[in-house]
Design an enzyme around this catalytic site. Structure first.
Site, PDB file in Angstrom:
ATOM      1  N   ALA A  10       0.808  -1.227   0.000  1.00 28.45           N
ATOM      2  CA  ALA A  10       0.000   0.000   0.000  1.00 28.45           C
ATOM      3  C   ALA A  10       0.835   1.269   0.000  1.00 28.45           C
ATOM      4  CB  ALA A  10      -0.929  -0.001   1.217  1.00 28.45           C
ATOM      5  N   ARG A  15      10.464   7.095  -2.466  1.00 26.59           N
ATOM      6  CA  ARG A  15      11.840   7.141  -2.956  1.00 26.59           C
ATOM      7  C   ARG A  15      11.986   6.669  -4.402  1.00 26.59           C
ATOM      8  NH1 ARG A  15      13.787   3.873   2.338  1.00 26.59           N
ATOM      9  NH2 ARG A  15      11.562   3.352   2.306  1.00 26.59           N
ATOM     10  N   THR A  81       3.524  -0.001   8.457  1.00 26.67           N
ATOM     11  CA  THR A  81       3.438  -1.438   8.137  1.00 26.67           C
ATOM     12  C   THR A  81       2.575  -2.199   9.150  1.00 26.67           C
ATOM     13  OG1 THR A  81       5.587  -1.647   9.241  1.00 26.67           O
ATOM     14  CG2 THR A  81       5.613  -1.604   6.841  1.00 26.67           C
ATOM     15  N   ASN A 230      13.575   0.269  -2.834  1.00 23.78           N
ATOM     16  CA  ASN A 230      12.989   1.539  -2.406  1.00 23.78           C
ATOM     17  C   ASN A 230      13.263   2.655  -3.402  1.00 23.78           C
ATOM     18  OD1 ASN A 230      12.039   0.494   0.151  1.00 23.78           O
ATOM     19  ND2 ASN A 230      14.173   0.468   0.784  1.00 23.78           N
ATOM     20  N   ARG A 302       9.685 -10.568 -26.139  1.00 23.12           N
ATOM     21  CA  ARG A 302       8.936  -9.702 -25.220  1.00 23.12           C
ATOM     22  C   ARG A 302       7.879 -10.415 -24.396  1.00 23.12           C
ATOM     23  NH1 ARG A 302       6.641  -5.657 -29.163  1.00 23.12           N
ATOM     24  NH2 ARG A 302       5.207  -5.438 -27.409  1.00 23.12           N
ATOM     25  N   TYR A 335      10.303  -8.092 -37.279  1.00 18.16           N
ATOM     26  CA  TYR A 335       9.377  -8.047 -36.152  1.00 18.16           C
ATOM     27  C   TYR A 335       8.289  -9.081 -36.368  1.00 18.16           C
ATOM     28  CZ  TYR A 335       5.598  -6.786 -33.060  1.00 18.16           C
ATOM     29  OH  TYR A 335       4.598  -6.867 -32.123  1.00 18.16           O
ATOM     30  N   ASN A 355       0.817  -5.917 -37.091  1.00 17.65           N
ATOM     31  CA  ASN A 355      -0.247  -6.533 -36.276  1.00 17.65           C
ATOM     32  C   ASN A 355      -1.167  -5.510 -35.633  1.00 17.65           C
ATOM     33  OD1 ASN A 355       1.903  -5.616 -34.677  1.00 17.65           O
ATOM     34  ND2 ASN A 355       1.342  -6.981 -33.002  1.00 17.65           N
ATOM     35  N   SER A 376      12.687 -10.853 -48.529  1.00 23.39           N
ATOM     36  CA  SER A 376      13.131  -9.756 -47.661  1.00 23.39           C
ATOM     37  C   SER A 376      12.243  -8.531 -47.801  1.00 23.39           C
ATOM     38  CB  SER A 376      14.560  -9.353 -48.034  1.00 23.39           C
ATOM     39  OG  SER A 376      15.425 -10.428 -47.773  1.00 23.39           O
ATOM     40  N   ARG A 411       4.682  -5.639 -56.553  1.00 21.95           N
ATOM     41  CA  ARG A 411       5.931  -4.971 -56.883  1.00 21.95           C
ATOM     42  C   ARG A 411       5.696  -4.181 -58.161  1.00 21.95           C
ATOM     43  NH1 ARG A 411      10.588  -9.106 -57.722  1.00 21.95           N
ATOM     44  NH2 ARG A 411      10.393  -9.542 -55.505  1.00 21.95           N
TER      45      ARG A 411
HETATM   46  C1  UD1 Z   1      10.641  -2.056   6.321  1.00 20.36           C
HETATM   47  C2  UD1 Z   1      10.834  -2.430   7.806  1.00 20.36           C
HETATM   48  C3  UD1 Z   1      12.324  -2.580   8.076  1.00 20.36           C
HETATM   49  C4  UD1 Z   1      12.892  -3.640   7.174  1.00 20.36           C
HETATM   50  C5  UD1 Z   1      12.590  -3.345   5.707  1.00 20.36           C
HETATM   51  C6  UD1 Z   1      12.973  -4.549   4.833  1.00 20.36           C
HETATM   52  C7  UD1 Z   1       9.013  -1.412   9.124  1.00 20.36           C
HETATM   53  C8  UD1 Z   1       8.621  -0.274   9.998  1.00 20.36           C
HETATM   54  N1  UD1 Z   1      10.265  -1.375   8.640  1.00 20.36           N
HETATM   55  O1  UD1 Z   1      11.276  -0.803   6.119  1.00 20.36           O
HETATM   56  O2  UD1 Z   1      12.532  -2.952   9.447  1.00 20.36           O
HETATM   57  O3  UD1 Z   1      14.298  -3.742   7.375  1.00 20.36           O
HETATM   58  O4  UD1 Z   1      11.189  -3.097   5.505  1.00 20.36           O
HETATM   59  O5  UD1 Z   1      12.840  -4.289   3.480  1.00 20.36           O
HETATM   60  O6  UD1 Z   1       8.220  -2.291   8.921  1.00 20.36           O
HETATM   61  N2  UD1 Z   1       3.474  -0.439   3.355  1.00 20.36           N
HETATM   62  C9  UD1 Z   1       2.094  -0.505   3.428  1.00 20.36           C
HETATM   63  N3  UD1 Z   1       1.431   0.420   4.196  1.00 20.36           N
HETATM   64  C10 UD1 Z   1       2.063   1.374   4.900  1.00 20.36           C
HETATM   65  C11 UD1 Z   1       3.482   1.430   4.818  1.00 20.36           C
HETATM   66  C12 UD1 Z   1       4.159   0.515   4.038  1.00 20.36           C
HETATM   67  O7  UD1 Z   1       1.483  -1.372   2.816  1.00 20.36           O
HETATM   68  O8  UD1 Z   1       1.378   2.146   5.568  1.00 20.36           O
HETATM   69  C13 UD1 Z   1       4.193  -1.427   2.522  1.00 20.36           C
HETATM   70  C14 UD1 Z   1       5.018  -0.818   1.418  1.00 20.36           C
HETATM   71  O9  UD1 Z   1       4.253  -0.709   0.234  1.00 20.36           O
HETATM   72  C15 UD1 Z   1       6.157  -1.816   1.271  1.00 20.36           C
HETATM   73  C16 UD1 Z   1       6.278  -2.433   2.641  1.00 20.36           C
HETATM   74  O10 UD1 Z   1       5.098  -2.119   3.334  1.00 20.36           O
HETATM   75  O11 UD1 Z   1       5.863  -2.841   0.335  1.00 20.36           O
HETATM   76  C17 UD1 Z   1       7.493  -1.900   3.407  1.00 20.36           C
HETATM   77  O12 UD1 Z   1       7.386  -0.489   3.517  1.00 20.36           O
HETATM   78  P1  UD1 Z   1       8.636   0.433   3.302  1.00 20.36           P
HETATM   79  O13 UD1 Z   1       8.210   1.840   3.461  1.00 20.36           O
HETATM   80  O14 UD1 Z   1       9.354   0.071   2.068  1.00 20.36           O
HETATM   81  O15 UD1 Z   1       9.492   0.027   4.585  1.00 20.36           O
HETATM   82  P2  UD1 Z   1      11.074   0.092   4.772  1.00 20.36           P
HETATM   83  O16 UD1 Z   1      11.460   1.492   5.131  1.00 20.36           O
HETATM   84  O17 UD1 Z   1      11.765  -0.521   3.639  1.00 20.36           O
HETATM   85 CA    CA Z   2      11.165  -1.294   1.670  1.00 17.58          CA
END
Ligand code: UD1
Ligand code: CA
Length: 425
Positions: A10, A15, A81, A230, A302, A335, A355, A376, A411
Site C-alpha cells: 500500500a 523514494r 506497516t 525503495n 517480449r 518483427y 499486427n 526480404s 511490386r
Molecule cells: C521495512 C521495515 C524494516 C525492514 C525493511 C525490509 C518497518 C517499519 N520497517 O522498512 O525494518 O528492514 O522493511 O525491506 O516495517 N506499506 C504498506 N502500508 C504502509 C506502509 C508501508 O502497505 O502504511 C508497505 C510498502 O508498500 C512496502 C512495505 O510495506 O511494500 C514496506 O514499507 P517500506 O516503506 O518500504 O518500509 P522500509 O522502510 O523498507
Molecule cells: Ca522497503
C-alpha cells in the site's frame, strides 16, 4: 496447519519518484515486483491478502487479472506497516493457522527459502518468527537488537536508531511468520510514538516478548534474497542480481550464454539444452525456447513467445506473443508479433508483421503455415494467412490470404532507362 499470506503493497514508494506507477508495479524483466512475491508464495498458502492503498485501483486490477486465490484489502490512509497488517484482522477473526507476512517490494526471496522459514517456525514452536540477515552495509534497514543472552529484544528502524544500534549489521528482512491466534491482538495495541509517527509492524517483536510469547529469528545466509527495492538505484541492482541468478540456472541446465554480462533473461523463461544465446539479447516475460536454437545477437523476446527446436532468431529480431515451430529461421531485422509460424519457414531480412491497427487499436494475427518462404522487406498486414509452401516475393505488402504453393508479390515493374545517368551528365 493452514498458511495464509499477507503482502504489504500500500505504501507510496516515495523514494521511487514515480508519478504514474506504484512501487510494487515497477518491473524486473517484464514482471512486476508484486508478481514475484505472489508467485513465490502461491504454491504453499491457501489464500493471499494484498494490502493496497497508494494507486489502489491499479494494484487491485493487477491482482484480479493474475491471481485467483488472492484478495485485496484497502489501507487508507497508510499509517505504517503495522497499521497495514491490522487491515486484514476483520478477514481473519476466527482463523487459527499461520500467517506469513511479506513486503511487495522484496522480489528476490525464493520459494524454497520461504518454505524453510515456515519449517523453522514450526520446529521451533515459535509464535513469532522474523527473517533476518547480515548486511555489510545495513543502512536503511531495521536493525535486529538482541539481549545479552543473544535472544531477540526488538527491531529498531534506521531513523530511530542510536549510533550503537546503527552499527548492528543484522537486519530485518521484513518477512514474518505468525501464529495468528496468539498474535492478532497486537494489531490493536501497536503505538506510533517513533520518528516517523507510524505504526511499525516491527514492534510485534517487543510486543510478543511482553506477552511471553516464543519469539525467534531465522537468519538467512544468502542476504541477496531480501534486498528491498525503495529507489530506482535499488531496482537496477535487483534486476542485475535476478538476471545473474537466472543465467547461472540456464547455464547449469546446458544452455550456452556467450556473454552473461550483456544478456538478460527473465525467470519465467524455459530454455532447452544446447540452445545458444548470443550477446546483447533481452528476453522478458514468460517464454519457452526449445533445444538447439540460436537466439541473437541483439534479439528481443517480449513475452508469450514459444519457440520449438532448431529455430534461429537472428540479430535485431523482435518477437512477442508468437509461436514458432521447429527448423524455422527469422534471420535478421524482423518483427514477429501475434503470429504463428509453421516448420521450415524462412523469413527474409527486414520482414514485419503489421499486427496493430492504430485507428481501431486492435491487434490481429499473422499465420504462416509450414514451408512458407517470405522474401526480404515484406510487410504482412494482419489478419493474414499464408498457406503451406507459398512464397512471397521480396518487397511485398501482403494484405490478402495467400493460397498454398503460390507465389505472391506486390511490386511495381522494374524500369531500366539505358544511359540515363550519362545523358544527365
Ligand atoms: C521495512 C521495515 C524494516 C525492514 C525493511 C525490509 C518497518 C517499519 N520497517 O522498512 O525494518 O528492514 O522493511 O525491506 O516495517 N506499506 C504498506 N502500508 C504502509 C506502509 C508501508 O502497505 O502504511 C508497505 C510498502 O508498500 C512496502 C512495505 O510495506 O511494500 C514496506 O514499507 P517500506 O516503506 O518500504 O518500509 P522500509 O522502510 O523498507
Ligand atoms: Ca522497503
Amino acid at each position: 496447519m493452514d498458511i495464509k499470506a499477507v503482502i504489504l503493497a500500500a505504501g507510496k514508494g516515495t523514494r521511487m519518484k514515480s508519478e504514474t506507477t506504484p512501487k510494487v508495479l515497477h518491473q524486473i524483466m517484464g514482471k512486476t515486483l508484486l508478481g514475484y512475491v505472489m508467485d513465490n508464495v502461491k504454491n504453499f498458502v491457501s489464500e493471499q491478502f494484498i494490502i493496497v492503498g497508494h494507486h489502489a485501483d491499479e494494484v487491485e486490477q493487477f491482482v484480479k487479472c493474475n491471481y485467483q486465490n488472492a484478495k485485496t484489502v484497502l489501507q487508507s490512509p497508510q499509517l505504517g506497516t503495522g497499521h497495514a497488517v491490522s487491515m486484514v484482522c476483520p478477514e481473519l477473526v476466527n482463523y487459527d493457522g499461520l500467517v506469513i507476512i511479506l513486503c511487495g517490494d522484496t522480489p528476490l526471496v525464493r520459494e524454497e527459502t520461504l518454505k524453510a522459514f515456515v519449517e523453522f517456525h514450526k520446529t521451533n514452536n515459535s509464535d513469532i518468527t522474523v527473517m533476518s540477515t547480515i548486511f555489510d552495509n545495513p543502512t536503511n534497514y531495521g536493525r535486529i537488537i538482541r539481549e545479552e543472552d543473544n535472544s531477540l529484544k526488538c527491531i529498531v528502524e534506521e531513523k530511530d536508531a542510536t549510533p550503537e544500534q546503527k552499527a548492528v549489521k543484522e537486519v530485518n528482512a521484513g518477512i514474518y511468520c505468525l501464529d495468528w491466534k496468539k498474535v492478532k491482538d497486537a494489531f490493536g495495541q501497536l503505538k506510533s510514538n517513533n520518528a516517523q509517527g507510524e505504526y511499525y509492524l516491527t514492534d510485534i517483536i517487543s510486543w510478543g516478548k511482553g506477552q511471553n510469547l516464543n519469539v525467534s529469528a531465522y537468519i538467512l545466509q544468502n542476504s541477496d534474497e531480501i534486498y528491498g527495492i525503495n529507489s530506482r538505484q535499488n531496482l537496477a541492482v535487483a534486476t542485475k542480481m535476478m538476471n545473474r541468478r537466472n543465467l547461472e540456472k540456464y547455464m547449469a541446465e546446458g544452455v550456452t550464454i556467450v556473454d552473461p554480462d550483456s544478456t538478460w533473461i527473465s525467470e519465467d523463461t524455459i530454455i532447452g539444452q544446447d540452445t545458444i544465446i548470443y550477446p546483447s539479447t533481452y528476453i522478458e516475460g514468460k517464454n519457452i525456447i526449445g533445444k538447439n536454437c540460436k537466439i541473437g545477437p541483439c534479439a528481443h523476446l517480449r513475452g508469450g513467445v514459444e519457440v520449438c527446436d532448431n529455430v534461429k532468431l537472428g540479430n535485431f529480431v523482435e518477437v512477442k506473443k508468437s509461436k514458432i515451430s521447429s527448423n524455422t529461421n527469422v534471420g535478421h531485422l524482423s518483427y514477429i508479433g501475434d503470429s504463428e509460424l509453421g516448420s521450415h519457414v524462412n523469413i527474409g531480412a527486414g520482414t514485419i508483421t503489421a499486427n496493430y491497427n492504430a485507428i481501431t487499436k486492435e491487434k490481429s494475427r499473422t499465420v504462416l503455415k509450414d514451408d512458407v518462404k517470405i522474401g526480404s522487406n515484406t510487410v504482412l498486414v494482419a489478419p493474414v494467412t499464408v498457406e503451406e509452401g507459398a512464397n512471397i516475393g521480396a518487397g511485398s505488402v501482403i494484405t490478402k490470404d495467400i493460397p498454398a504453393w503460390a507465389l505472391a508479390l506486390t511490386r511495381s515493374p522494374l524500369k531500366i532507362l539505358s544511359d540515363w545517368v550519362s545523358r544527365k551528365k
